[in-house]
Design a protein around this motif. Structure first.
Motif, PDB file in Angstrom:
ATOM      1  N   HIS A 103     -46.987 103.038 -37.801  1.00  0.00           N
ATOM      2  CA  HIS A 103     -46.056 102.720 -38.898  1.00  0.00           C
ATOM      3  C   HIS A 103     -46.262 103.766 -39.989  1.00  0.00           C
ATOM      4  CE1 HIS A 103     -45.112  98.766 -37.141  1.00  0.00           C
ATOM      5  NE2 HIS A 103     -46.406  98.652 -36.906  1.00  0.00           N
ATOM      6  N   TRP A 104     -45.441 104.794 -39.963  1.00  0.00           N
ATOM      7  CA  TRP A 104     -45.650 105.936 -40.847  1.00  0.00           C
ATOM      8  C   TRP A 104     -45.667 105.559 -42.324  1.00  0.00           C
ATOM      9  CZ3 TRP A 104     -42.519 110.715 -38.699  1.00  0.00           C
ATOM     10  CH2 TRP A 104     -43.021 111.032 -37.422  1.00  0.00           C
ATOM     11  N   PHE A 105     -44.845 104.586 -42.716  1.00  0.00           N
ATOM     12  CA  PHE A 105     -44.799 104.142 -44.110  1.00  0.00           C
ATOM     13  C   PHE A 105     -45.459 102.774 -44.286  1.00  0.00           C
ATOM     14  CE2 PHE A 105     -41.070 106.714 -46.099  1.00  0.00           C
ATOM     15  CZ  PHE A 105     -41.654 107.892 -45.643  1.00  0.00           C
ATOM     16  N   GLY A 106     -46.169 102.307 -43.277  1.00  0.00           N
ATOM     17  CA  GLY A 106     -46.821 101.012 -43.350  1.00  0.00           C
ATOM     18  C   GLY A 106     -45.837  99.861 -43.133  1.00  0.00           C
ATOM     19  N   THR A 107     -46.306  98.652 -43.363  1.00  0.00           N
ATOM     20  CA  THR A 107     -45.462  97.461 -43.246  1.00  0.00           C
ATOM     21  C   THR A 107     -45.591  96.639 -44.524  1.00  0.00           C
ATOM     22  OG1 THR A 107     -47.236  96.163 -42.213  1.00  0.00           O
ATOM     23  CG2 THR A 107     -45.743  97.372 -40.743  1.00  0.00           C
ATOM     24  N   ASP A 108     -44.629  95.721 -44.723  1.00  0.00           N
ATOM     25  CA  ASP A 108     -44.644  94.925 -45.945  1.00  0.00           C
ATOM     26  C   ASP A 108     -45.306  93.567 -45.726  1.00  0.00           C
ATOM     27  OD1 ASP A 108     -42.777  93.410 -44.581  1.00  0.00           O
ATOM     28  OD2 ASP A 108     -41.090  93.947 -45.869  1.00  0.00           O
ATOM     29  N   ALA A 109     -45.095  92.651 -46.660  1.00  0.00           N
ATOM     30  CA  ALA A 109     -45.819  91.385 -46.664  1.00  0.00           C
ATOM     31  C   ALA A 109     -45.420  90.448 -45.534  1.00  0.00           C
ATOM     32  CB  ALA A 109     -45.627  90.682 -48.006  1.00  0.00           C
ATOM     33  N   ILE A 110     -44.293  90.719 -44.876  1.00  0.00           N
ATOM     34  CA  ILE A 110     -43.904  89.885 -43.733  1.00  0.00           C
ATOM     35  C   ILE A 110     -43.772  90.717 -42.459  1.00  0.00           C
ATOM     36  CG2 ILE A 110     -42.801  88.083 -45.107  1.00  0.00           C
ATOM     37  CD1 ILE A 110     -40.118  89.336 -44.560  1.00  0.00           C
ATOM     38  N   GLY A 111     -44.373  91.896 -42.464  1.00  0.00           N
ATOM     39  CA  GLY A 111     -44.456  92.696 -41.256  1.00  0.00           C
ATOM     40  C   GLY A 111     -43.266  93.593 -40.972  1.00  0.00           C
ATOM     41  N   ARG A 112     -42.371  93.773 -41.941  1.00  0.00           N
ATOM     42  CA  ARG A 112     -41.241  94.676 -41.725  1.00  0.00           C
ATOM     43  C   ARG A 112     -41.688  96.125 -41.915  1.00  0.00           C
ATOM     44  NH1 ARG A 112     -37.124  91.672 -45.784  1.00  0.00           N
ATOM     45  NH2 ARG A 112     -38.996  92.028 -47.069  1.00  0.00           N
TER      46      ARG A 112
ATOM     47  N   ASN B 205     -45.460  92.691 -56.253  1.00  0.00           N
ATOM     48  CA  ASN B 205     -46.598  91.771 -56.343  1.00  0.00           C
ATOM     49  C   ASN B 205     -47.833  92.285 -55.605  1.00  0.00           C
ATOM     50  OD1 ASN B 205     -45.159  89.873 -57.875  1.00  0.00           O
ATOM     51  ND2 ASN B 205     -44.317  88.905 -56.040  1.00  0.00           N
ATOM     52  N   TYR B 206     -47.659  93.353 -54.833  1.00  0.00           N
ATOM     53  CA  TYR B 206     -48.775  93.880 -54.039  1.00  0.00           C
ATOM     54  C   TYR B 206     -49.085  95.326 -54.422  1.00  0.00           C
ATOM     55  CZ  TYR B 206     -46.900  89.996 -51.318  1.00  0.00           C
ATOM     56  OH  TYR B 206     -46.408  88.766 -50.927  1.00  0.00           O
ATOM     57  N   ILE B 207     -48.744  95.707 -55.644  1.00  0.00           N
ATOM     58  CA  ILE B 207     -48.841  97.108 -56.041  1.00  0.00           C
ATOM     59  C   ILE B 207     -50.284  97.615 -56.032  1.00  0.00           C
ATOM     60  CG2 ILE B 207     -49.029  96.672 -58.527  1.00  0.00           C
ATOM     61  CD1 ILE B 207     -47.086  99.077 -58.886  1.00  0.00           C
ATOM     62  N   THR B 208     -51.247  96.728 -56.236  1.00  0.00           N
ATOM     63  CA  THR B 208     -52.651  97.157 -56.229  1.00  0.00           C
ATOM     64  C   THR B 208     -53.276  97.102 -54.843  1.00  0.00           C
ATOM     65  OG1 THR B 208     -53.336  94.903 -56.811  1.00  0.00           O
ATOM     66  CG2 THR B 208     -53.015  96.459 -58.624  1.00  0.00           C
ATOM     67  N   SER B 209     -52.755  96.233 -53.979  1.00  0.00           N
ATOM     68  CA  SER B 209     -53.344  96.083 -52.648  1.00  0.00           C
ATOM     69  C   SER B 209     -52.554  96.804 -51.560  1.00  0.00           C
ATOM     70  CB  SER B 209     -53.457  94.591 -52.280  1.00  0.00           C
ATOM     71  OG  SER B 209     -52.169  93.977 -52.273  1.00  0.00           O
ATOM     72  N   ALA B 210     -51.293  97.101 -51.826  1.00  0.00           N
ATOM     73  CA  ALA B 210     -50.450  97.790 -50.839  1.00  0.00           C
ATOM     74  C   ALA B 210     -49.542  98.771 -51.587  1.00  0.00           C
ATOM     75  CB  ALA B 210     -49.627  96.771 -50.042  1.00  0.00           C
ATOM     76  N   TRP B 211     -50.131  99.884 -52.011  1.00  0.00           N
ATOM     77  CA  TRP B 211     -49.434 100.853 -52.864  1.00  0.00           C
ATOM     78  C   TRP B 211     -48.178 101.422 -52.227  1.00  0.00           C
ATOM     79  CZ3 TRP B 211     -48.889 105.516 -50.483  1.00  0.00           C
ATOM     80  CH2 TRP B 211     -49.772 105.790 -49.444  1.00  0.00           C
ATOM     81  N   TRP B 212     -48.159 101.488 -50.883  1.00  0.00           N
ATOM     82  CA  TRP B 212     -47.038 102.125 -50.189  1.00  0.00           C
ATOM     83  C   TRP B 212     -45.735 101.335 -50.321  1.00  0.00           C
ATOM     84  CZ3 TRP B 212     -51.430 100.075 -48.064  1.00  0.00           C
ATOM     85  CH2 TRP B 212     -51.294  98.885 -47.335  1.00  0.00           C
ATOM     86  N   LEU B 213     -45.816 100.058 -50.627  1.00  0.00           N
ATOM     87  CA  LEU B 213     -44.613  99.233 -50.705  1.00  0.00           C
ATOM     88  C   LEU B 213     -43.707  99.637 -51.867  1.00  0.00           C
ATOM     89  CD1 LEU B 213     -46.055  95.685 -49.919  1.00  0.00           C
ATOM     90  CD2 LEU B 213     -45.011  97.341 -48.364  1.00  0.00           C
ATOM     91  N   THR B 214     -44.294 100.156 -52.923  1.00  0.00           N
ATOM     92  CA  THR B 214     -43.499 100.611 -54.068  1.00  0.00           C
ATOM     93  C   THR B 214     -43.484 102.134 -54.193  1.00  0.00           C
ATOM     94  OG1 THR B 214     -45.460 100.273 -55.457  1.00  0.00           O
ATOM     95  CG2 THR B 214     -43.808  98.511 -55.432  1.00  0.00           C
ATOM     96  N   SER B 215     -44.584 102.784 -53.811  1.00  0.00           N
ATOM     97  CA  SER B 215     -44.690 104.231 -54.005  1.00  0.00           C
ATOM     98  C   SER B 215     -43.732 105.011 -53.105  1.00  0.00           C
ATOM     99  CB  SER B 215     -46.120 104.697 -53.742  1.00  0.00           C
ATOM    100  OG  SER B 215     -47.015 104.090 -54.637  1.00  0.00           O
TER     101      SER B 215
END
Length: 267
Positions: A42-51, A223-233
């Motif tokens: 997953h080049w950009f990672g996944t989000d809080a529900i696995g997308r 809501n996950y900006i500190t634990s999952a930076w890739w979701l917003t960055s």
């Protein structure tokens, strides 16, 4: 300018080719792959529900670019019409146009967005309407300023002497002189519209889920900006790259327009 063209081409082609490039659909949920950091799978990672975030950024680019394009075209069209009315309209119409431009420029667009979305349900058509209402006045002021300058030139006076109507003079004689500045404004407005769409979507007043957009993806990850930076960055990076490319193109077009006007002045 060439750098801007290359960057914009990459972003547009990536959005168009999203069905081919995306590893999965933008709404495909995999609860066994929640908040995975960027990797080869997953080049950009996944989000809080696995997308898959890459898929959402690619498909979100389609939405964000289309909405921004619609807002840009609408605002420039309305702005051009109002600007021409401000320069060539009846003497009773011109002050009304001037005051409308002043009022719109003085009114904060976020307050306008809140006022409208509190009265109607947020949707993509409403978002485009907000974009048009927020940006038409700036375009109108630019068009009006150039049209007034051109109106005092000899070729316009000659057209008036031979009996050409104001509509004909505005459409066939003055508008070609306005067009180069409109092209510059189109690039700048497009960059502003991308940020505008992302801002309203991030505030929950833009494109509504499950349809992905860059601003909406950032909203999902706030809501996950500190634990999952890739979701917003990473969607934020897409916004920055696309906006930067458009600004570079606008600067290049502006430089060419200024050079052309200097040549005309020397002649």
């Amino acid at each position: 300018m060439s750098t801007g063209v290359v960057l914009l081409t990459v972003m547009v082609v990536s959005a168009i080719a999203a069905p081919l490039l995306a590893p999965s659909g933008p709404t495909a949920v995999d609860l066994s792959s929640v908040k995975l950091s960027p990797s080869l799978d997953h080049w950009f990672g996944t989000d809080a529900i696995g997308r898959d975030v890459l898929a959402r950024v690619l498909f979100g680019g389609q939405v964000s670019l289309l909405v921004a394009s619609a807002g840009m075209v609408g605002s420039l069209t309305l702005g051009t019409v109002m600007g021409m009315l401000g320069a060539f309209g009846h003497r009773f119409v011109r002050p009304v146009v001037d005051r409308a431009i002043d009022v719109q420029l003085a009114f904060p667009y976020v307050l306008l967005a809140i006022a409208i979305t509190s009265a109607v349900r947020p949707s993509t058509p409403v978002l485009i309407l907000l974009m048009v209402l927020a940006a038409w006045a700036g375009a109108a002021r630019v068009v009006r300023s150039i049209a007034l300058q051109e109106r005092g030139k000899d070729y316009v006076k000659a057209a008036e002497v031979i009996g050409a109507s104001k509509l004909r003079i505005a459409a066939f004689h003055v508008f070609p002189s306005v067009l180069p500045s409109l092209m510059v404004l189109a690039a700048m407005q497009m960059a502003a519209m991308i940020v505008f769409e992302a801002t309203l979507s991030f505030l929950g007043m833009g494109v509504q889920p499950p349809t992905p957009s860059w601003g909406g993806i950032m909203l999902d990850g706030k809501n996950y900006i500190t634990s999952a930076w890739w979701l917003t960055s990473l969607p934020g990076l897409a916004i920055v790259v696309t906006s930067l490319s458009l600004v570079l193109i606008g600067d290049g077009l502006q430089a060419r327009t200024d050079a052309a006007r200097l040549r005309e002045g020397d002649e």
